[in-house]
Design an enzyme around this catalytic site. Sequence first.
Site, PDB file in Angstrom:
ATOM      1  N   ASN A 218      10.927 -16.420 -24.384  1.00 39.84           N
ATOM      2  CA  ASN A 218      11.687 -15.834 -25.442  1.00 39.84           C
ATOM      3  C   ASN A 218      10.800 -16.243 -26.919  1.00 39.84           C
ATOM      4  O   ASN A 218      10.240 -17.297 -26.993  1.00 39.84           O
ATOM      5  CB  ASN A 218      12.989 -16.572 -25.723  1.00 39.84           C
ATOM      6  CG  ASN A 218      13.051 -17.967 -25.556  1.00 39.84           C
ATOM      7  OD1 ASN A 218      12.242 -18.806 -24.983  1.00 39.84           O
ATOM      8  ND2 ASN A 218      14.072 -18.795 -26.514  1.00 39.84           N
TER       9      ASN A 218
ATOM     10  N   GLU B 292      11.860 -16.240 -30.657  1.00 45.13           N
ATOM     11  CA  GLU B 292      12.980 -15.935 -31.807  1.00 45.13           C
ATOM     12  C   GLU B 292      12.588 -15.397 -33.245  1.00 45.13           C
ATOM     13  O   GLU B 292      11.347 -15.362 -33.238  1.00 45.13           O
ATOM     14  CB  GLU B 292      13.626 -17.435 -31.979  1.00 45.13           C
ATOM     15  CG  GLU B 292      14.233 -17.980 -30.793  1.00 45.13           C
ATOM     16  CD  GLU B 292      15.115 -19.147 -31.030  1.00 45.13           C
ATOM     17  OE1 GLU B 292      15.772 -19.503 -30.149  1.00 45.13           O
ATOM     18  OE2 GLU B 292      14.672 -19.653 -32.099  1.00 45.13           O
TER      19      GLU B 292
ATOM     20  N   CYS C 152      14.089 -11.820 -25.953  1.00 44.20           N
ATOM     21  CA  CYS C 152      14.343 -12.803 -24.784  1.00 44.20           C
ATOM     22  C   CYS C 152      13.222 -12.790 -23.669  1.00 44.20           C
ATOM     23  O   CYS C 152      12.339 -11.921 -23.583  1.00 44.20           O
ATOM     24  CB  CYS C 152      15.522 -12.332 -23.898  1.00 44.20           C
ATOM     25  SG  CYS C 152      17.231 -12.375 -25.025  1.00 44.20           S
TER      26      CYS C 152
ATOM     27  N   GLU D 225      13.484 -12.515 -20.327  1.00 51.81           N
ATOM     28  CA  GLU D 225      13.369 -11.531 -19.368  1.00 51.81           C
ATOM     29  C   GLU D 225      12.603 -10.278 -19.671  1.00 51.81           C
ATOM     30  O   GLU D 225      12.048  -9.449 -19.225  1.00 51.81           O
ATOM     31  CB  GLU D 225      14.875 -11.311 -19.071  1.00 51.81           C
ATOM     32  CG  GLU D 225      15.524 -12.503 -18.409  1.00 51.81           C
ATOM     33  CD  GLU D 225      16.378 -13.436 -19.454  1.00 51.81           C
ATOM     34  OE1 GLU D 225      15.650 -13.435 -20.827  1.00 51.81           O
ATOM     35  OE2 GLU D 225      17.668 -13.743 -19.489  1.00 51.81           O
TER      36      GLU D 225
ATOM     37  N   CYS E  36      21.425 -12.016 -20.641  1.00 52.02           N
ATOM     38  CA  CYS E  36      22.258 -11.287 -21.769  1.00 52.02           C
ATOM     39  C   CYS E  36      22.631  -9.867 -21.652  1.00 52.02           C
ATOM     40  O   CYS E  36      21.839  -9.265 -20.523  1.00 52.02           O
ATOM     41  CB  CYS E  36      21.844 -11.752 -23.356  1.00 52.02           C
ATOM     42  SG  CYS E  36      20.298 -10.509 -23.652  1.00 52.02           S
TER      43      CYS E  36
ATOM     44  N   CYS F 260      19.326  -7.900 -21.869  1.00 50.55           N
ATOM     45  CA  CYS F 260      18.369  -7.890 -20.842  1.00 50.55           C
ATOM     46  C   CYS F 260      18.862  -7.209 -19.445  1.00 50.55           C
ATOM     47  O   CYS F 260      18.190  -6.782 -18.685  1.00 50.55           O
ATOM     48  CB  CYS F 260      18.340  -9.619 -20.372  1.00 50.55           C
ATOM     49  SG  CYS F 260      17.130 -10.498 -21.759  1.00 50.55           S
TER      50      CYS F 260
END
Length: 132
Positions: free
Chosen positions: A44, A46, A55, A57, A88, A91
């Site tokens: 990830n 940010e 993210c 993924e 999420c 994702c």
Amino acid sequence: MDIDLAGLRAQAEAAREAAWAPYSGFKVGAAILDGAGGVHVGCNVENASFGLTSCAERNALAAAVVSGAEILLALVIYSPGDVPWSPCGACRQCINELMPADAEVHSCCSAGAVRSWRVDELLPDTFSIHHR
């Protein structure tokens, strides 16, 4: 092809170390196995504008696309703590777009717990390019 979940987990855990998570402190790694036996990792990243956060993924999926992987067999997510978190919504949509419905998704945590799904279980009644 046999899927080495322990090996994928180790690669996801290693990818987690590169995560940029200065706001949440929640570092996540992901590893994807493709049909040719290649592994693609992501972490990830940010952003102060949280909607721009990427993210692990999705970063692993992007790495697989960049490298030309055609079939994605399994995704392993690694996060800290006692709970193996599910992907999420964003994702889940990207996983649905790029992985076959019967591909495996596994979420692992540092406490050792694992949760597993098939792609079609993560996003039921989906709409995607596959519906053309």
